[in-house]
Design a protein around this motif. Sequence first.
Motif, PDB file in Angstrom:
ATOM      1  N   ASP A  46      39.607  30.688  43.407  1.00 17.41           N
ATOM      2  CA  ASP A  46      38.867  31.095  42.206  1.00 17.41           C
ATOM      3  C   ASP A  46      37.834  30.040  41.818  1.00 17.41           C
ATOM      4  O   ASP A  46      36.697  30.371  41.463  1.00 17.41           O
ATOM      5  N   VAL A  49      34.898  30.193  44.258  1.00 19.68           N
ATOM      6  CA  VAL A  49      34.062  31.366  43.979  1.00 19.68           C
ATOM      7  C   VAL A  49      33.183  31.101  42.752  1.00 19.68           C
ATOM      8  O   VAL A  49      31.989  31.411  42.754  1.00 19.68           O
ATOM      9  N   ASP A  50      33.771  30.515  41.724  1.00 18.93           N
ATOM     10  CA  ASP A  50      32.993  30.198  40.522  1.00 18.93           C
ATOM     11  C   ASP A  50      31.858  29.225  40.836  1.00 18.93           C
ATOM     12  O   ASP A  50      30.732  29.389  40.336  1.00 18.93           O
ATOM     13  N   LYS A  53      29.115  31.099  42.564  1.00 15.18           N
ATOM     14  CA  LYS A  53      28.384  31.941  41.599  1.00 15.18           C
ATOM     15  C   LYS A  53      27.427  31.080  40.780  1.00 15.18           C
ATOM     16  O   LYS A  53      26.302  31.496  40.512  1.00 15.18           O
TER      17      LYS A  53
END
Length: 57
Positions: A46, A49-50, A53
Amino acid sequence: MDETKGRVKEAVGDLTNDPDKKREGQADRAGASVKEFAENAKDKVDDAVDKLKDKRD
């Protein structure tokens, strides 16, 4: 929580000389370790992924 439950079952198995209860406690502890590992891996994914992004934005 599962780690503690496993330790209690294992101790009860020791005290009562019940090998099945002791093994059950060991299995609970092993399951807790696997669950914790999986949760940590999920958190790392997670976070990655952040970061991706944020770089994209």
